[in-house]
Each structure stands twice: as C-alpha cells, then as structure tokens.
Design a protein around this motif. Sequence first.
Motif, mmCIF file in Angstrom:
data_model
loop_
_atom_site.group_PDB
_atom_site.id
_atom_site.type_symbol
_atom_site.label_atom_id
_atom_site.label_comp_id
_atom_site.label_asym_id
_atom_site.label_seq_id
_atom_site.Cartn_x
_atom_site.Cartn_y
_atom_site.Cartn_z
ATOM 1 N N TRP A 103 1.698 -7.331 10.679
ATOM 2 C CA TRP A 103 0.547 -7.029 10.074
ATOM 3 C C TRP A 103 -0.589 -6.546 10.090
ATOM 4 O O TRP A 103 -0.876 -5.378 9.494
ATOM 5 C CB TRP A 103 0.411 -8.770 9.203
ATOM 6 N N THR A 104 -0.838 -7.239 11.183
ATOM 7 C CA THR A 104 -1.803 -6.113 11.998
ATOM 8 C C THR A 104 -2.264 -4.754 12.493
ATOM 9 O O THR A 104 -2.353 -4.096 12.326
ATOM 10 C CB THR A 104 -2.182 -7.249 13.419
ATOM 11 N N ALA A 105 -0.650 -4.348 12.626
ATOM 12 C CA ALA A 105 -0.243 -3.454 12.315
ATOM 13 C C ALA A 105 -0.023 -2.508 12.006
ATOM 14 O O ALA A 105 -0.597 -1.143 12.231
ATOM 15 C CB ALA A 105 1.011 -3.092 13.582
ATOM 16 N N LEU A 106 0.032 -2.485 10.005
ATOM 17 C CA LEU A 106 0.295 -1.901 9.642
ATOM 18 C C LEU A 106 -0.618 -1.495 8.717
ATOM 19 O O LEU A 106 -0.814 -0.443 7.708
ATOM 20 C CB LEU A 106 1.379 -2.519 8.507
ATOM 21 N N ARG A 107 -1.808 -2.728 8.705
ATOM 22 C CA ARG A 107 -2.901 -3.089 7.886
ATOM 23 C C ARG A 107 -2.862 -1.931 6.604
ATOM 24 O O ARG A 107 -3.837 -0.916 6.145
ATOM 25 C CB ARG A 107 -3.485 -2.163 8.697
ATOM 26 N N ARG A 108 -2.202 -2.717 5.903
ATOM 27 C CA ARG A 108 -2.186 -2.418 4.886
ATOM 28 C C ARG A 108 -2.212 -3.362 3.645
ATOM 29 O O ARG A 108 -0.753 -3.978 3.737
ATOM 30 C CB ARG A 108 -1.196 -1.143 4.515
ATOM 31 N N PRO A 109 -2.315 -3.337 2.733
ATOM 32 C CA PRO A 109 -2.184 -4.960 1.744
ATOM 33 C C PRO A 109 -1.294 -4.427 0.726
ATOM 34 O O PRO A 109 -1.345 -5.379 0.592
ATOM 35 C CB PRO A 109 -3.725 -4.426 0.847
#
Length: 382
Positions: free
Chosen positions: A130-136
């Motif tokens: 989740w942190t690596a992708l940073r997309r909602p």
Amino acid sequence: MRSNPLLTLRQLGQSVWLDALGRGLLASGRLARLIEEDGVSGVTSNPAIFERAIAANRDYDAAIVRLARRGETDAAIMRALVLRDVAEAADQLHARHVRSAGDDGFVSVEVSPHLAYDTAATIREGCALWTALRRPNVLIKVPATAAGVPAARALLAEGINVNVTLLFGTKRYAEVVDAYFSALEERRAGGKPLHAVVSVASFFVSRIDTLVDAMLDRIAAGRGAGAGRAAALRGRAATACACDAFRLFMESIAGARFRALRDAGARPQRLVWASTGTKDPAYPDTKYVDALVAADTISTLPPETLEAYRAHGRPRRRLPDAVREGRATLRDLALLGIGLDEAAVQLEREGVRKFQAAHDRLRAAIALRRSAVPEQEPCVSA
C-alpha cells in the motif's frame, strides 16, 4: 447492430473487471480500449497471472537487465515488475475511479501466497504494498485463510483497501463480512473516516464445479439410488454456492449493524465473482457470467471469457431470483453426502498451493534471465 452485452452488465449495476494484467496489455493500449469500449472498470491480478505475463514473453527483458545491473535480487526484481504494472493499470483506471466517486476503478495486487498462513507477515506486506503504490484505487489482495481474515481486518482498520480472495464457501465468507464490519466499527470508535475504505470479497466459482462434478460423476457411475439425481446436479454446485453467498451479502447490508456503519459513511463490501472462466468444455463459455448478474456485484473475467461474453453473452439480472433454487440445490447435494464446507476447505488449500507454485515459477524464471544478463562493459577512455 447488436448492443455490447458487457456494457449492458454495467447498466444492470454489475461492474466488469478484467482478470489479467501485463506489460503488453498496458503498453499496447488494449486496457485503455477495454475501459473505453467495453466498460471494463477494474483489473485483478494474482501470482499465476504475473507468471504468464512475465515468464512467457520478452516484454520485461529490458527492465530485468536494468534492475539486475543495479544489483537487485530476484525477489526485488519480481516485486518491481509487479508494482510497475499495478501502478500503471491504476493510473489508466483513475478517471473511472473518480467518476464512480471511489466505488470502482480498482486494481488488485496480492500479498505473497507464501504468507497465507502468517497473519503478522501478511499485515506487514500489505502495508508495504500500500505504501509503495500510494494510489487510492489499489486493493491489497489477502487470502481468506484462517490467518488471512484477521490480517484483512487489521489492514482495513488502518484504512487500507482490501480484496479478500480465495473464498469458496459461505462459512468463511461470513467470517470475512464480520471482519469488515469489525474493522469499520474500530475506525468509527476511533473517530476515523469510513468512506475512503473500500473492500471486496472474491468468491471463486468454476473451481467449485470442477471438484463437486467429479464427486457427482463417481456417484452417478455407481448406478445406486442417487445416480440419477447426481447426474442432474452436475454443473449446479458453483452457482448454488455463489447464490448462497449473495443471500448472505444481501442480508448483511440490510441488517442493523451495517445500516449504522452506512450512516457513518461506510460502503458495502461488494462480492466479486472470480474464476468465471469455464473449465469444463461441456458447459457454455459464458456460464458463470450469465448466471450471476446482480446489481452491486462485480464479475472479473479472464480475456477469453470477456471476448466470449462480448460476442454472445445474455445479460439479465438473475440474482436474487436464483437464490431459492440455489438453496434447493445445496439441500440436494447434502442428501447425496457431498459436504460443501469440506470442499471449500480443500479448494482453499489447493488455491494457496497453486498460487505458491506460480509465485515460485515466476521467481525461478526471473533468476534464469537475471543470470543471463552480461555485466556492463567498462567505460574506455579516449
């Protein structure tokens, strides 16, 4: 001119997601066309999908060479390739996500299947992805194992979107529903917003028929008292199980517990019909799409099934009308001694093993290509 059945599904309130992802799909513009022309509004991935995409073609060679020359490990290379594709797919679906006010336009990426029985490690990897992708509009896929369900609950409580996957029966699905509600209740008690948290539950369909049909065939071959009934039930177990899951979904969102959460901004945890590709050639290639059309659900289709449905799908809202028939089918299967709870446990274990094997094959393929990367030529001064 015949209307596009895929677009009709959307008009009936069912989202269509593509069960495939890869560099060729993204770079060629095919995903963009599917979004624009066929109403595709999401993408699902898993280790088997990435194995086919990365190990079976040369689209990733340049990236593997670049990462190998940077000294990255095989695991780091695999992770980088997967995250790049997921991020780009999420970006291509961003407009759909915005137009749907955050209800749709998602891409799913799975935690390592080797963590399926480790709650703490699943939570750590889910947070890292989740942190690596940073997309909602990303969903972190977590298997619905006994260890995965509490991991999904913990991730949701942190505000991380989760696709709870590898569901084969309503017993485990009920645990998933409770975990979703519990996570939202924890957020509400802590004064945290609920509206931005999205979760779906992926119920696998065709694999149920593959297993149960084999049981029915053995009963029918025995020519005993239940032989005729067994033959008549062939190909009906998967849809019946899905109907029962849909019944539980409808009951859960109509109940007082979810009504209180909805009033606080919560979204329903929609059901995803997964494994919709027909595995038995005796069945129509659109069998599991046509049978499970319902508003507020999602059908995720492999490319072959999507093409087939575009060509000759028959979209009509069949749920919840089919729930009663499905419950009768479940009773008939029980009378034959077929335990669907036990079948669900077996299918869950098999699903984890299959994804673990695909994960390992992909890593081995990357290791092989990485080992073939020549070292960079040293710079020569003039």
